[in-house]
Design a protein around this motif. Structure first.
Motif, PDB file in Angstrom:
ATOM      1  N   PRO A 207      -6.619  -8.271  -1.522  1.00 52.65           N
ATOM      2  CA  PRO A 207      -7.198  -7.604  -0.354  1.00 52.65           C
ATOM      3  C   PRO A 207      -7.772  -6.234  -0.725  1.00 52.65           C
ATOM      4  O   PRO A 207      -7.192  -5.508  -1.539  1.00 52.65           O
ATOM      5  CB  PRO A 207      -6.002  -7.458   0.594  1.00 52.65           C
ATOM      6  N   LEU A 208      -8.920  -5.914  -0.123  1.00 51.31           N
ATOM      7  CA  LEU A 208      -9.665  -4.704  -0.494  1.00 51.31           C
ATOM      8  C   LEU A 208      -8.851  -3.425  -0.370  1.00 51.31           C
ATOM      9  O   LEU A 208      -9.053  -2.480  -1.126  1.00 51.31           O
ATOM     10  CB  LEU A 208     -10.898  -4.581   0.410  1.00 51.31           C
ATOM     11  N   VAL A 209      -7.894  -3.413   0.588  1.00 50.12           N
ATOM     12  CA  VAL A 209      -7.152  -2.165   0.829  1.00 50.12           C
ATOM     13  C   VAL A 209      -6.140  -1.853  -0.265  1.00 50.12           C
ATOM     14  O   VAL A 209      -5.619  -0.742  -0.327  1.00 50.12           O
ATOM     15  CB  VAL A 209      -6.434  -2.167   2.202  1.00 50.12           C
TER      16      VAL A 209
ATOM     17  N   PRO B 290      -6.597  -2.350  -3.936  1.00 53.90           N
ATOM     18  CA  PRO B 290      -7.230  -2.768  -5.193  1.00 53.90           C
ATOM     19  C   PRO B 290      -6.390  -2.445  -6.423  1.00 53.90           C
ATOM     20  O   PRO B 290      -6.545  -3.072  -7.467  1.00 53.90           O
ATOM     21  CB  PRO B 290      -8.548  -1.968  -5.204  1.00 53.90           C
TER      22      PRO B 290
ATOM     23  N   SER C 105       0.830  -1.201   0.000  1.00 54.94           N
ATOM     24  CA  SER C 105       0.000   0.000   0.000  1.00 54.94           C
ATOM     25  C   SER C 105       0.873   1.263   0.000  1.00 54.94           C
ATOM     26  O   SER C 105       0.574   2.245  -0.685  1.00 54.94           O
ATOM     27  CB  SER C 105      -0.928  -0.132   1.200  1.00 54.94           C
TER      28      SER C 105
END
Ligand code: NAD
Length: 425
Positions: free
Chosen positions: A353-355, A357, A333
């Protein structure tokens, strides 16, 4: 043989319920997640956990293990009720007990007279008082039985624990809970409730201290030209220190250490004590990740905007599919925020994982390395150790590796023309 209800069928509850049934008890597992319960009732295991499918299957076949969403059905015959609910971190860093206590409230009128309510979830010291208050049942006992299993080896850990901790002010209830585990060849430590709750926090935080310590030592090794693998081996042979949790890496993560260290720090603060060792442990963990991001930037030449980086490993450690609070996800991220294009591969992760994308989820180690200038290894999957340099050397636009788990054979990769950096070596 005891009649047991396990509430919460996640990583801890499912392993706990399945293992207790394999030990000869009758177990019914309750969860609000209908999809999960439907999967389990059709013999499918919603999480990756070694050995779990076999014991779930045999429990279901032998009719000693059941799954339901119906709390009434779960509690109807139960003499023992294990609470295995999530206790996540709240915004201020303390443990969020709202879900846990709402379940205590829901079961209060339903639990059988003479039964024992057992806390397996990790809860702040003193929670047993609140559980007793909310239950408000003089005919029901409350026992703390913290769980120490590790994801990836939860079944083995549950059946071969280093110790079983049982805390209660009610000696009879503690002995009844101890009897559930009597077939396991493990020491059973009976304490008061506060001490049992404290043992869990003190243990997890101590393991985090060890990991942060070796990560700080890894920096010293880099500064002075030593090799952290040899240093950790030399330290670990000292029985006073022990070799476990002396592995330098991208920092500790997962669903427990971050929230539990934070909660322990908050508990100290609430009583006016500044637990500085723990505060520094958390700070070192964050700094390790900052340092990895800096290494990536300096390896690529400072500005990483639009630069392609391959990442191996998304889970917080090998042999699990859990990406909760994974150091890898945090580092990715950060790289994306700095403008990098990230392509990841993880053998256990099929959905990004959604964080993160924006990251690309590749289907293989080879695909993840297409046109990458740098490869970062962030999870210690054994599959990564087996990869041959020629599988990826033609795919990458520049042959650079940062091995944040120190798992690759450094000389083999250097011989194949890669520039190799480990951590602390
Ligand atoms: P989890 O999130 O995997 O599982 C929790 C389960 O509870 C989920 O299946 C969820 O659907 C279910 N649930 C939520 N609300 C419910 C309700 N009202 N009624 C019934 N079920 C409900 O959590 P986990 O990782 O198993 O952790 C549970 C506890 O155990 C936490 O306190 C954690 O700190 C502790 N713990 C975890 C580990 C680990 O390795 N994961 C190890 C030791 C201790």
């Amino acid at each position: 043989m005891a009649e047991i209800c396990v509430i919460g069928t996640g990583y801890v509850g499912l392993s706990c319920g399945a293992c207790l049934s394999s030990m000869g008890h009758n177990v019914i597992c309750v969860d609000i997640d209908q999809i999960k319960i439907d999967l389990l009732n059709t013999g499918q295991i919603p999480i990756m956990e070694a050995g779990l499918d076999e014991i779930v299957q045999s429990g279901v076949e032998n009719k000693t293990l059941f799954f339901t969403t119906d709390l009434n059905q779960g509690l109807k015959f139960a003499e023992f009720v294990f609470l295995c609910l999530a206790t996540p971190q709240s915004e201020d860093g303390s443990a969020d007990l709202s879900l846990f206590m709402s379940v205590v409230e829901n079961i209060a009128p339903l639990v059988k007279s003479g039964s024992v309510v057992i806390t397996k979830s990790t809860v702040p010291i003193g929670t047993f008082i609140e559980i007793e208050r909310v239950l408000n049942r003089t005919d029901v006992s409350v026992v703390s039985n913290p769980e120490f299993v590790q994801e990836g080896s939860a079944v083995y850990n549950f059946l071969h624990p280093d110790r079983i901790v049982i805390g209660s002010g009610d000696a009879d209830a503690a002995n009844r809970v101890a009897a559930i585990f009597s077939s396991l060849n493990s020491p059973i430590l009976i304490t008061d409730s506060a001490s049992a709750e404290a043992i869990k926090h003190a243990s997890n935080s101590f393991l985090a201290v060890k990991l942060s310590y070796i990560n700080a030592v890894a920096i010293m090794c880099e500064l002075y030209g030593a090799d952290v693998l040899d240093v950790a081996r030399g330290m670990g042979l000292d029985r006073r220190i022990g070799s476990g949790f002396l592995t330098a890496g991208p920092g500790w993560g997962g669903s427990c250490f971050p929230k539990d260290t934070s909660a322990f720090l908050k508990m100290a603060h609430a009583k006016g004590y500044e637990f500085t060792v723990l505060r520094e442990t958390i700070a070192v963990n964050k700094a390790v990740q900052d340092r990895i991001v800096e290494k990536v930037c300096s390896s690529i030449g400072g500005d990483i905007r639009g630069r392609k980086v391959a990442v191996w490993g998304l889970t917080f450690k090998a042999n699990t599919d859990d990406v909760r609070d994974s150091p890898s996800v945090k580092i990715i991220s950060r790289l994306i925020a700095l403008g990098a294009e990230v392509s990841c591969y993880d053998p256990a992760v099929k959905v990004m994982p959604l964080v993160i994308p924006q990251a690309h989820l590749a289907a293989s180690v080879e695909e993840s390395c297409e046109r990458a200038e740098l490869l970062i290894v962030l999870t210690e999957w054994s599959q990564f150790v087996e990869v041959q340099p020629n599988q990826i050397s033609q795919k990458m636009s520049s042959k650079q590796i940062i091995d944040c788990r120190n798992i690759l054979d450094k000389h083999r990769w250097i011989d194949a023309g890669f520039s190799y950096q480990g951590l602390g070596r």
